[in-house]
Scaffold this motif. Sequence first.
Motif, PDB file in Angstrom:
ATOM      1  N   GLN A   1      40.535  49.311 -48.167  1.00 11.29           N
ATOM      2  CA  GLN A   1      41.404  48.369 -47.451  1.00 11.29           C
ATOM      3  C   GLN A   1      41.706  48.922 -46.073  1.00 11.29           C
ATOM      4  OE1 GLN A   1      42.234  45.458 -48.215  1.00 11.29           O
ATOM      5  NE2 GLN A   1      42.117  45.246 -50.434  1.00 11.29           N
ATOM      6  N   ARG A   2      41.221  48.225 -45.059  1.00 11.38           N
ATOM      7  CA  ARG A   2      41.512  48.649 -43.693  1.00 11.38           C
ATOM      8  C   ARG A   2      42.101  47.478 -42.932  1.00 11.38           C
ATOM      9  NH1 ARG A   2      36.066  51.717 -42.042  1.00 11.38           N
ATOM     10  NH2 ARG A   2      36.140  53.306 -43.638  1.00 11.38           N
ATOM     11  N   TRP A   3      43.199  47.739 -42.261  1.00 13.12           N
ATOM     12  CA  TRP A   3      43.833  46.668 -41.506  1.00 13.12           C
ATOM     13  C   TRP A   3      43.456  46.765 -40.044  1.00 13.12           C
ATOM     14  CZ3 TRP A   3      45.904  42.502 -43.497  1.00 13.12           C
ATOM     15  CH2 TRP A   3      46.233  42.530 -44.856  1.00 13.12           C
ATOM     16  N   SER A   4      43.178  45.629 -39.472  1.00 12.24           N
ATOM     17  CA  SER A   4      42.861  45.592 -38.044  1.00 12.24           C
ATOM     18  C   SER A   4      43.472  44.318 -37.479  1.00 12.24           C
ATOM     19  CB  SER A   4      41.348  45.558 -37.845  1.00 12.24           C
ATOM     20  OG  SER A   4      40.826  44.387 -38.435  1.00 12.24           O
ATOM     21  N   VAL A   5      43.519  44.237 -36.157  1.00 13.33           N
ATOM     22  CA  VAL A   5      44.074  43.038 -35.504  1.00 13.33           C
ATOM     23  C   VAL A   5      43.241  41.822 -35.914  1.00 13.33           C
ATOM     24  CG1 VAL A   5      44.501  41.927 -33.275  1.00 13.33           C
ATOM     25  CG2 VAL A   5      44.971  44.358 -33.569  1.00 13.33           C
ATOM     26  N   ARG A   6      41.899  42.021 -35.954  1.00 18.68           N
ATOM     27  CA  ARG A   6      40.998  40.915 -36.300  1.00 18.68           C
ATOM     28  C   ARG A   6      41.318  40.376 -37.697  1.00 18.68           C
ATOM     29  NH1 ARG A   6      35.989  40.823 -38.985  1.00 18.68           N
ATOM     30  NH2 ARG A   6      34.844  38.920 -38.516  1.00 18.68           N
ATOM     31  N   ARG A   7      41.546  41.305 -38.634  1.00 19.06           N
ATOM     32  CA  ARG A   7      41.812  40.885 -40.009  1.00 19.06           C
ATOM     33  C   ARG A   7      43.129  40.103 -40.091  1.00 19.06           C
ATOM     34  NH1 ARG A   7      42.552  44.813 -45.285  1.00 19.06           N
ATOM     35  NH2 ARG A   7      42.662  43.157 -46.824  1.00 19.06           N
ATOM     36  N   VAL A   8      44.143  40.596 -39.376  1.00 19.50           N
ATOM     37  CA  VAL A   8      45.453  39.922 -39.397  1.00 19.50           C
ATOM     38  C   VAL A   8      45.330  38.522 -38.789  1.00 19.50           C
ATOM     39  CG1 VAL A   8      47.808  40.015 -38.482  1.00 19.50           C
ATOM     40  CG2 VAL A   8      46.731  42.094 -39.339  1.00 19.50           C
ATOM     41  N   VAL A   9      44.632  38.449 -37.641  1.00 25.83           N
ATOM     42  CA  VAL A   9      44.474  37.152 -36.961  1.00 25.83           C
ATOM     43  C   VAL A   9      43.695  36.185 -37.855  1.00 25.83           C
ATOM     44  CG1 VAL A   9      43.368  35.992 -34.994  1.00 25.83           C
ATOM     45  CG2 VAL A   9      44.687  38.078 -34.631  1.00 25.83           C
ATOM     46  N   LEU A  10      42.616  36.699 -38.466  1.00 28.67           N
ATOM     47  CA  LEU A  10      41.809  35.856 -39.351  1.00 28.67           C
ATOM     48  C   LEU A  10      42.642  35.317 -40.508  1.00 28.67           C
ATOM     49  CD1 LEU A  10      38.325  37.532 -39.923  1.00 28.67           C
ATOM     50  CD2 LEU A  10      38.791  35.211 -39.185  1.00 28.67           C
ATOM     51  N   THR A  11      43.432  36.204 -41.104  1.00 31.70           N
ATOM     52  CA  THR A  11      44.249  35.811 -42.255  1.00 31.70           C
ATOM     53  C   THR A  11      45.261  34.736 -41.842  1.00 31.70           C
ATOM     54  OG1 THR A  11      44.008  38.063 -43.050  1.00 31.70           O
ATOM     55  CG2 THR A  11      45.686  36.722 -44.128  1.00 31.70           C
ATOM     56  N   LEU A  12      45.910  34.965 -40.689  1.00 33.31           N
ATOM     57  CA  LEU A  12      46.902  33.988 -40.218  1.00 33.31           C
ATOM     58  C   LEU A  12      46.243  32.649 -39.899  1.00 33.31           C
ATOM     59  CD1 LEU A  12      49.131  36.223 -37.911  1.00 33.31           C
ATOM     60  CD2 LEU A  12      49.727  35.271 -40.137  1.00 33.31           C
ATOM     61  N   TRP A  13      45.052  32.716 -39.321  1.00 35.60           N
ATOM     62  CA  TRP A  13      44.303  31.511 -38.942  1.00 35.60           C
ATOM     63  C   TRP A  13      43.958  30.697 -40.184  1.00 35.60           C
ATOM     64  CZ3 TRP A  13      43.833  28.459 -35.169  1.00 35.60           C
ATOM     65  CH2 TRP A  13      42.713  27.698 -34.912  1.00 35.60           C
ATOM     66  N   VAL A  14      43.481  31.389 -41.213  1.00 37.84           N
ATOM     67  CA  VAL A  14      43.107  30.701 -42.450  1.00 37.84           C
ATOM     68  C   VAL A  14      44.350  30.094 -43.118  1.00 37.84           C
ATOM     69  CG1 VAL A  14      42.247  31.081 -44.796  1.00 37.84           C
ATOM     70  CG2 VAL A  14      40.983  31.989 -42.857  1.00 37.84           C
ATOM     71  N   LEU A  15      45.450  30.833 -43.090  1.00 37.32           N
ATOM     72  CA  LEU A  15      46.696  30.306 -43.671  1.00 37.32           C
ATOM     73  C   LEU A  15      47.160  29.066 -42.906  1.00 37.32           C
ATOM     74  CD1 LEU A  15      48.685  33.584 -44.445  1.00 37.32           C
ATOM     75  CD2 LEU A  15      47.720  31.967 -46.092  1.00 37.32           C
ATOM     76  N   PHE A  16      46.999  29.115 -41.584  1.00 37.22           N
ATOM     77  CA  PHE A  16      47.396  27.976 -40.752  1.00 37.22           C
ATOM     78  C   PHE A  16      46.550  26.743 -41.096  1.00 37.22           C
ATOM     79  CE2 PHE A  16      46.597  25.611 -36.721  1.00 37.22           C
ATOM     80  CZ  PHE A  16      47.863  25.060 -36.573  1.00 37.22           C
ATOM     81  N   LEU A  17      45.240  26.957 -41.218  1.00 36.52           N
ATOM     82  CA  LEU A  17      44.346  25.845 -41.555  1.00 36.52           C
ATOM     83  C   LEU A  17      44.676  25.284 -42.941  1.00 36.52           C
ATOM     84  CD1 LEU A  17      40.882  27.043 -40.206  1.00 36.52           C
ATOM     85  CD2 LEU A  17      42.414  25.344 -39.219  1.00 36.52           C
ATOM     86  N   ALA A  18      44.993  26.189 -43.872  1.00 36.74           N
ATOM     87  CA  ALA A  18      45.357  25.749 -45.219  1.00 36.74           C
ATOM     88  C   ALA A  18      46.635  24.913 -45.164  1.00 36.74           C
ATOM     89  CB  ALA A  18      45.557  26.962 -46.125  1.00 36.74           C
ATOM     90  N   PHE A  19      47.555  25.336 -44.293  1.00 35.29           N
ATOM     91  CA  PHE A  19      48.811  24.605 -44.124  1.00 35.29           C
ATOM     92  C   PHE A  19      48.545  23.196 -43.583  1.00 35.29           C
ATOM     93  CE2 PHE A  19      52.329  23.449 -41.244  1.00 35.29           C
ATOM     94  CZ  PHE A  19      53.355  23.367 -42.165  1.00 35.29           C
ATOM     95  N   ILE A  20      47.628  23.123 -42.602  1.00 36.79           N
ATOM     96  CA  ILE A  20      47.258  21.819 -42.023  1.00 36.79           C
ATOM     97  C   ILE A  20      46.638  20.935 -43.115  1.00 36.79           C
ATOM     98  CG2 ILE A  20      45.629  20.685 -40.426  1.00 36.79           C
ATOM     99  CD1 ILE A  20      47.809  21.894 -38.842  1.00 36.79           C
ATOM    100  N   ALA A  21      45.745  21.539 -43.903  1.00 40.65           N
ATOM    101  CA  ALA A  21      45.068  20.773 -44.960  1.00 40.65           C
ATOM    102  C   ALA A  21      46.089  20.251 -45.971  1.00 40.65           C
ATOM    103  CB  ALA A  21      44.040  21.652 -45.650  1.00 40.65           C
ATOM    104  N   LEU A  22      47.041  21.103 -46.337  1.00 40.35           N
ATOM    105  CA  LEU A  22      48.080  20.675 -47.285  1.00 40.35           C
ATOM    106  C   LEU A  22      48.936  19.569 -46.676  1.00 40.35           C
ATOM    107  CD1 LEU A  22      49.321  23.996 -48.918  1.00 40.35           C
ATOM    108  CD2 LEU A  22      48.217  22.071 -50.055  1.00 40.35           C
ATOM    109  N   GLY A  23      49.201  19.716 -45.366  1.00 40.91           N
ATOM    110  CA  GLY A  23      49.979  18.690 -44.663  1.00 40.91           C
ATOM    111  C   GLY A  23      49.272  17.343 -44.695  1.00 40.91           C
ATOM    112  N   LEU A  24      47.942  17.387 -44.514  1.00 44.07           N
ATOM    113  CA  LEU A  24      47.146  16.155 -44.557  1.00 44.07           C
ATOM    114  C   LEU A  24      47.236  15.501 -45.929  1.00 44.07           C
ATOM    115  CD1 LEU A  24      43.871  17.034 -42.642  1.00 44.07           C
ATOM    116  CD2 LEU A  24      45.378  15.115 -42.202  1.00 44.07           C
TER     117      LEU A  24
END
Lengths: 193, 563
Positions: free
Chosen positions: B531-554
């Motif tokens: 398990q390695r944390w990087s800025v890219r991983r955090v941004v990717l995770t947040l991005w995917v969560l955001f998209l999931a939120f949009i999908a749920l909103g739809l």
Amino acid sequence: MRRGGITLVTVIAVAALVGCTAGEDGWERAPLCINTDDSVFVLIAQSVPSATELPCVSEFPAGWTFGGTDISSGLSRFWLNSDRGGIHAVEVSLQDSCDTAGAVEERPAPDEVGTRVFVRPDSLTPSFTGVRFLLFVGGCIAYTFRFASGASSTLAIETIEALSLLPRAAIVAEVRKDPGLTLCGAGAPACAG
Amino acid sequence: MDATRPAQDRPPIEHPRIPARVAPRRRPSGEAPPLPHQLGRTGKFWLIMVGYFVVTAIGVLTFPTFARLFERWDTERLRWLAAIRTQWLTDTTLAVNVIAASWTIRLLRWGTFAALIAFRRWRHLLVYLASIIALELLTYQIGLGIGRPRPLGVTILAQWTGYSMPSQPVAGLAVTLIGMAYTLVVPGKRRFQAKWAIGIVLAAVCFSRMYLAVDQPTSAAFGAILGVAVGLTAFRWFTPNDVFRVTYRRGKAAHLDVGGARGEAIVRAAKDQLGLDVIAIKPVGLEGSGGSTPLRMTVTTPDDEPDRYVFAKLYAKNHVRADRWYKLGRAILYGALEDETPFGTVRRFVEYEDYTLRLMYDEGLPAPKPYGIVEITPEREYMIVMEFFDDAVEIGDAEVSDHVIDEGLQLVRRMWDIGLAHRDVKPANLMVQGDELRLIDVFFVQVRPSPWRQAVDLANMMMVLALRTDAPRVYEQALRYFTPEEIAEAFGATRGVASPTQLRSLMKQHGVDLLTAFRELAPPHPPIRIQRWSVRRVVLTLWVLFLAFIALGLVASNWNAFT
């Protein structure tokens, strides 16, 4: 980068769509009394063909906004939001009849002449709820108040002044003029079928 | 890396000559590729119809005269229908109109959801859900934008809701039925019949709604066209038949159908581009491969030599998409497991595999000899052709001798020495031909990998070799090429997801805990974190969560389409 840009644009577009759909005003148009050529009045008139009067908004008092519409055969509804009365503070509905049991008749306002007005306050505290019925030939309009807790009941007076009636005959005449067809129902010649 | 223990010199591997027998032919400019990308005739028809209605809608909104003409034309048609009204016809059309009732549509939708869940067709389910939401959004917004009232001049005989253009019940029914055909009905004759049935149902519903004067002819037609077009576009784009085939037999999803037009295109393309005379194509090893469609092709040879086999892997755009999603998922879940960027195009995909094959071949590693890349459909489908290891068996089914163990360990040592990692060492990728070890599927090979990657390769290789033998025997032989510390590091680095799924399930099946057995044999080594944390991983995770939120909103904002 290119793919990222496309994704971003897509997300914004989707979010905008969600906003338009989920939001209450979106592209929906308020039935303003001055816009007699607005197709929303034709649709409202079609929902209750017997109604000789149609509900409309003459002006929005300060702090009041349009909420949305739900128009179907037999029933037309639209509602207003208030910064003090809350979301969906007043709902205006048009039907061919109303159940006025428990309501008290009162004198109509100047723009309600020709109707019989009944009011039924349901509660004053903690929030004001009640209904004002306007009965006329072929139909009934009800203003249902559901104010947020703590909102003054005087807001109802503002609303009553903001809402008005549009004679069906005006819309029948508009449709006769453009597109030159008959709006079936009260005040119009018999339709085919 | 311990450079004091180089791999032993071994004789060069003998590869068969490329079995070319015809001169390759260059495709002249303007000539169609072997398998041209074409939208079907029905697809073109529906797209033209949607285009026509969009142009018409713009015309109606821009020029009131145009709108007036349409309204009058529609009213005239409705008057004709009103003139033929009879009691029995009214009763019949009211009954037909029930098909487009909201509860009927909801029942059909929920039934389809249940069936798709039961058959585990998750991709079809998602596309079905998305197409319904997209249609609901479209019809709602177009309806408000145009603001067309119900028919004028004719008495309306049925219930309705909202504006009439486009007809929401007809559009909803159309997308629902098209979705059912594309997710539940097997492609071919049955789906063709289903489409005709849908056409008849939609025509009957449209006629009924016009007869009842609840929709104008243009509103009903636009609703049907919009519903069909949205459904067709979604399913043809995201679940193409030849990749995500609806079948009631078991099989992997990512494999392309190599019969029919594609089969003919493969034969023609292999002949024109590589000079190979292919006489048979057979999909092989489908269960061990989800990222491409592996094929064994029979090719003729010059003179009187017997026919030979070549191995080929067919890649399409969906494989690139699958690879992208796979890497995204791994990057979010594990951080360090996938440390390279995904491929942008299918051409890059095959180019990379061709490169790794040639690299391995040039370095004398026992990988298949590359024969070249074949273009099937430009930028959409390519096939990479290579040597087929005749009579080779998967290591899990072969006799594993000391010589084979030695070869496996030398293979890893050699990759370490030249700075490579295979990254997918598992029984399905190790073949035994005679008593020689062969390495296949070099797509995941990485140049200058991280030390962790190299260590994992060694541990996985030792576990594969010990599956058919035992850990002490493999460990003893490993000490000839690796220091005890290197082996300890390998097993410190390897755990859980670091090993391919097939290897883990085989160990479970055999009831052996090789990881523990090797750790006990090797010197102690602290576990190496994956398990390695990087800025890219955090941004990717947040991005995917955001998209999931949009999908749920739809889904939430369109919930009334389902309940």
